[in-house]
Write a protein that holds these residues in place. Structure first.
Motif, PDB file in Angstrom:
ATOM      1  N   PRO A  86     -20.547  66.894  43.669  1.00 14.00           N
ATOM      2  CA  PRO A  86     -21.793  67.796  43.451  1.00 14.00           C
ATOM      3  C   PRO A  86     -21.615  68.845  42.306  1.00 14.00           C
ATOM      4  O   PRO A  86     -22.524  68.963  41.571  1.00 14.00           O
ATOM      5  CB  PRO A  86     -22.084  68.523  44.620  1.00 14.00           C
ATOM      6  N   THR A  87     -20.391  69.318  42.274  1.00 19.46           N
ATOM      7  CA  THR A  87     -20.257  70.377  41.011  1.00 19.46           C
ATOM      8  C   THR A  87     -20.439  69.799  39.608  1.00 19.46           C
ATOM      9  O   THR A  87     -20.984  70.304  38.692  1.00 19.46           O
ATOM     10  CB  THR A  87     -18.849  71.078  41.243  1.00 19.46           C
TER      11      THR A  87
ATOM     12  N   ALA B 250     -23.783  68.693  38.834  1.00 24.85           N
ATOM     13  CA  ALA B 250     -24.795  69.981  38.533  1.00 24.85           C
ATOM     14  C   ALA B 250     -24.429  70.608  37.134  1.00 24.85           C
ATOM     15  O   ALA B 250     -25.274  70.823  36.343  1.00 24.85           O
ATOM     16  CB  ALA B 250     -24.389  71.077  39.648  1.00 24.85           C
ATOM     17  N   THR B 251     -23.197  70.264  36.897  1.00 21.28           N
ATOM     18  CA  THR B 251     -22.586  70.739  35.631  1.00 21.28           C
ATOM     19  C   THR B 251     -23.243  70.141  34.430  1.00 21.28           C
ATOM     20  O   THR B 251     -23.643  70.494  33.327  1.00 21.28           O
ATOM     21  CB  THR B 251     -21.134  70.807  35.396  1.00 21.28           C
TER      22      THR B 251
ATOM     23  N   GLY C 200     -26.904  70.723  34.090  1.00 18.09           N
ATOM     24  CA  GLY C 200     -26.853  72.194  33.382  1.00 18.09           C
ATOM     25  C   GLY C 200     -26.735  72.064  32.041  1.00 18.09           C
ATOM     26  O   GLY C 200     -27.382  72.501  30.929  1.00 18.09           O
TER      27      GLY C 200
END
Length: 264
Positions: free
Chosen positions: A116-117, A120-121, A124
């Motif tokens: 997930p991280t 999301a990165t 972004g």
């Protein structure tokens, strides 16, 4: 032509561009639009490739041919100079809108990020790429780039100033920050389908060809000013610099203070 119709034409052209640009952000990212890059009915792979390559080729040919100085000189013999840029923007946007509308999905996954991280990165980073594009246009001359300044100057009864060589803001770091923003936006994704990969690879190849053609025109326009700028500033990556013959000789010389530069 009368001043008011020219102004309205420029405003309509810009509005069409801006709405299509916003739709393109959702199309590539797959959010907030009716049809994303991986959405739509299933299509045989051969048919999808033929249609998508045709759409990409149409956009590339229109975008490149109308941007060349020779075409502009011919085109200005037929239209008011204030309409040249808005017409280019209008037709380029129409080609992009057609691509977004008729794109055939190839949803087979090439990679998929499940963390997930990291996902999301990447999302972004893609959004940062689009923002980078917009910031780059405003650092140069957003409203001139998209034809609004030309129609407002014409409406006011003035003449456009002569082109001058400037390197504001991000243009001091890389020569083509707009193109760099697009590349980031197209490639930074947690889910890369075959269709998305085709789109990203084809547009990146077009960008590299476009840079070659554009820089040839800029050298013809600005001469040694642009040549020095090209030697001093990287094309797309700030740390990836061009080596001039003088720098190469210095790096090869057996001296203690000779330092090697990154090649472009």
């Amino acid at each position: 032509m009368r001043k008011t119709p020219i102004l309205l034409y420029g405003l309509i052209s810009y509005a069409f561009f801006f709405l299509t640009f916003l739709y393109a952000i959702g199309f590539v990212g797959g959010f907030l639009v009716p049809k994303g890059i991986d959405d739509g009915p299933a299509t045989p792979v051969a048919q999808a490739l033929l249609v998508n390559f045709s759409l990409l080729s149409l956009f590339a040919v229109q975008h490149s041919v109308m941007a060349r100085p020779g075409f502009k000189r011919w085109w200005l013999g037929w239209i008011d100079p204030a309409l040249e840029r808005p017409t280019y923007v209008l037709l380029a946007t129409a080609a992009l809108a057609l691509l977004l509308w008729q794109w055939r999905p190839l949803p087979e996954s090439v990679w998929s990020v499940t963390n997930p991280t990291l996902a999301a990165t990447l999302i972004g980073l893609s959004q940062f790429g689009w923002l980078f594009v917009l910031l780059s246009t405003f650092m140069f001359s957003h409203f001139e780039l998209f034809g609004l300044k030309q129609v407002f100057v014409r409406f006011a009864g003035r003449r456009m100033p002569e082109a001058e060589f400037r390197t504001p803001g991000l243009y001091k770091l890389v020569r083509h920050p707009i193109y760099l923003g697009f590349i980031i936006a197209f490639w930074a994704t947690p889910v890369m389908s075959q269709g998305h990969l085709l789109f990203a690879a084809a547009t990146t190849a077009y960008i590299l060809v476009g840079i070659m053609l554009e820089e040839r025109d800029l050298i013809a326009l600005f001469g040694d000013d642009y040549r020095r700028y090209r030697e001093r500033v990287a094309m797309l990556l700030p740390l990836w610099r061009r080596v001039t013959p003088a720098q190469h000789n210095l790096a090869s010389a057996p001296t203690n203070d000779a330092r090697r530069e990154w090649p472009r």
